[in-house]
Design a protein around this motif. Structure first.
Motif, PDB file in Angstrom:
ATOM      1  N   LEU A 469       0.833  -1.198   0.000  1.00  0.00           N
ATOM      2  CA  LEU A 469       0.000   0.000   0.000  1.00  0.00           C
ATOM      3  C   LEU A 469       0.869   1.250   0.000  1.00  0.00           C
ATOM      4  N   GLU A 470       0.367   2.328  -0.591  1.00  0.00           N
ATOM      5  CA  GLU A 470       1.072   3.602  -0.545  1.00  0.00           C
ATOM      6  C   GLU A 470       1.098   4.131   0.891  1.00  0.00           C
ATOM      7  N   ILE A 471       2.041   4.996   1.185  1.00  0.00           N
ATOM      8  CA  ILE A 471       2.214   5.505   2.545  1.00  0.00           C
ATOM      9  C   ILE A 471       0.944   6.163   3.062  1.00  0.00           C
ATOM     10  N   LEU A 472       0.321   7.002   2.254  1.00  0.00           N
ATOM     11  CA  LEU A 472      -0.889   7.693   2.706  1.00  0.00           C
ATOM     12  C   LEU A 472      -2.027   6.712   2.940  1.00  0.00           C
ATOM     13  N   VAL A 473      -2.098   5.680   2.102  1.00  0.00           N
ATOM     14  CA  VAL A 473      -3.141   4.665   2.281  1.00  0.00           C
ATOM     15  C   VAL A 473      -2.890   3.885   3.572  1.00  0.00           C
TER      16      VAL A 473
END
Length: 574
Positions: A469-473
């Motif tokens: 997952l992306e960091i913000l996600v």
């Protein structure tokens, strides 16, 4: 210490019996040679047995001038030098308590390094009675802790075993709950076990820690396990507190099983199954393998669905119920449709039927059996169909009505755990709050006893690696999990939740924005009055500039400032 005791026995000297041997016929030359050798050792003049050796030396015709030269010439003043250094440290500003601790810890390390159990046993056997110095030692916590360390290292040492008994007799058995030496003596072990059980019964807030400590001690060996479980079995029959003792016994059984011990024969002998050999054989077979067998399940089903079923205690064991819950609610388990109703019936019977008192003097009550069975069956059918989120939403009313049954709630938690711990679950999930985790909110609302289980699952997910997952996600996912923890806090699981977030904050391995988010959400959800324990835990985190500095306003009207002002005004002693 007694003057007759020769302390050199700890590190390479003579034994306490030397003085008694002085009256026997000894070769003067050998005595002189032996004594001169000892007088030549460093600081021998400081040894407790010096007077006994001087007496032997002079009786054998020794030269006074020679012994004076040897003792004075080999005087190194090790002890006096240590005392002098200690005085200098105190003069230099070090606290006397710290200096004493330094000296004692060094002595403890030296004794532990040089200890010889064989020499210690010689001293012990030749004393003939309890040495005075031993009685003095056990009065001091520092030296008791040394005895505990040595007892762990040398469990067969007679002196240490005797010292452990003296410590127990003196009332310090609470300190030796984890000492393996205590298991060697039934009198000491009984006292230690009594202390552990009392702690478990009297301290409800730290009951899990008490259970773990008691289980570790009981599972030390087969003899301690059998003795303890037999005692707990008798206590569990008491009308007052019997159920608490039974819970402790079950937790110990679980601990023993997790450690790889085969305790099935002991379990079977204590639960009364010996009077029902066929049922005992079926249960023993499944317990030993930790897996269910359709043939054994069918056999138990026939007996428990008959007009004269065996005692319910035979199947009301946590191990069997865990196996049944796993079989019915784990998505990876596929049951034969022919046998599925039997699994459901046995689980429902175990959790819902009540027997009418001891000796089965009254018929069993089966009023809850059918509703429980139907609830298990409905939820099992939903969970086993691998439903999508849309399908789960369509079945929410059914799930919520069935979750009020504790056994169904346990099954739902097990099912949710299996689903959400799949590596790709959050990657494929499109909702902000997955419906599986939303179900947990209903579980914790209905069942306080499942709070810790759900919290452990949320912690496992919060700490899981989501590198795909992306960091913000990832941050949003963890915020959602914190929302679930706040929901858990709002239904009564306050201290464990706050303690976990504090650990994350103190470890420094959690993004500070998540800690700030948690604090903000909690402050919006709570209102005074608060318990002292909650304030003591939560206030330092709220006051910390890094956590709440950006959320405070200019005045005292924001939630952070209001909480701080209220706590300062009403909890001045914290």
């Amino acid at each position: 210490m007694d003057d007759e005791y020769d302390g050199d026995g700890w590190g390479g000297g003579d034994s306490p019996g030397d003085d008694s041997e002085a009256g026997e016929a000894e070769n003067p030359e050998e005595v002189l040679s032996e004594c001169l050798k000892k007088f030549s050792s460093p600081d021998y003049i400081m040894e407790p047995g010096i007077f006994a050796q001087l007496k032997r030396y002079f009786q054998a015709g020794g030269n006074p001038e020679q012994v004076i030269d040897l003792l004075s010439g080999n005087y190194k003043a090790f002890a006096q030098t240590a005392n002098l250094l200690a005085e200098w440290l105190i003069l230099a500003g070090v606290k006397s308590f710290d200096v004493q601790s330094m000296v004692e810890n060094h002595l403890k390390d030296m004794v532990f390094k040089m200890f010889d159990p064989k020499r210690a046993d010689i001293i012990f056997t030749q004393e003939g009675e309890t040495p005075g110095w031993l009685t003095e030692i056990i009065e001091h916590p520092t030296w008791r802790s040394l005895v505990y360390r040595l007892a762990e290292e040398y469990p067969d040492c007679l002196l240490l075993n005797f010292t452990i008994k003296l410590i127990s007799d003196a009332g310090y058995q609470g300190e030796i709950t984890s000492i393996s030496t205590a298991a060697q003596q039934i009198e000491v072990f009984s006292r230690v076990l009594k202390t552990a059980i009392t702690s478990y019964l009297s301290n409800s807030e730290k009951r899990q820690a008490s259970i773990a400590e008691c289980a570790k001690m009981v599972c030390h060996g087969q003899h301690t396990y059998v003795y303890s479980q037999a005692l707990l079995h008798v206590l569990s029959q008491e009308p007052k507190g019997g159920f608490s003792i039974k819970r402790l016994s079950q937790e110990i059984t679980k601990c023993a099983r997790e450690n790889g011990y085969d305790i099935t024969p002991i379990l079977m002998s204590l639960n009364g199954s010996s009077s029902h050999p066929p049922a005992c054989e079926a249960l023993s077979s499944m317990f030993s393998r930790s897996s269910l067998n359709p043939a054994d399940i069918s056999f138990l089903y026939r007996h428990y669905s008959s007009n004269d079923p065996p005692p319910i205690e035979l199947i009301r064991t946590p191990h069997l119920m865990e196996l049944l819950v796993d079989a019915l609610f784990r998505p990876s388990v596929k049951l034969n449709p022919e046998h599925k109703p039997k699994y459901i019936y046995l689980l429902a019977y175990a959790v819902s039927v009540t027997e009418g008192g001891r000796g089965r003097s009254k018929p069993a009550s089966k009023d809850e059996l059918m509703p429980t069975k139907q609830a298990i069956e409905k939820v099992h059918n939903i969970c086993s169909s691998n439903p999508s989120s849309t399908e789960i939403i369509a079945e929410l009313s059914t799930l919520y009505s069935c979750i009020r049954y504790p056994v169904v709630a346990v099954g739902v938690v097990r099912w949710v755990e299996c689903v959400v711990t799949e590596p790709s679950y959050f990657k494929l999930c499109t909702e902000h709050t997955p419906i599986h985790l939303a179900l947990l909110d209903e579980v914790v609302t209905c069942h306080q006893l499942l709070h810790r289980t759900v919290l452990n699952l949320l912690i496992q997910l919060f700490e899981s690696k989501q590198d795909e997952l992306e960091i913000l996600v990832q941050l949003e996912m963890r915020k959602m999990l914190l929302d679930r923890m706040v929901s858990l806090l709002c239904v009564g699981c306050v201290v464990p939740v706050v303690q976990y977030v504090i650990q994350c904050w103190q470890r420094g391995d959690t993004d500070i924005s998540l800690i700030r988010y948690f604090v903000t959400e909690v402050l919006e959800a709570i209102a005074p009055p608060y318990t002292g324990e909650f304030v003591q835990l939560f206030l330092p985190m709220v006051e910390h500039e890094e956590v709440t500095g950006t959320t405070r306003g200019d005045g005292d009207n924001d939630p952070v400032s209001e909480f701080i002002v209220y706590c300062k005004a009403n909890y001045v002693n914290l």
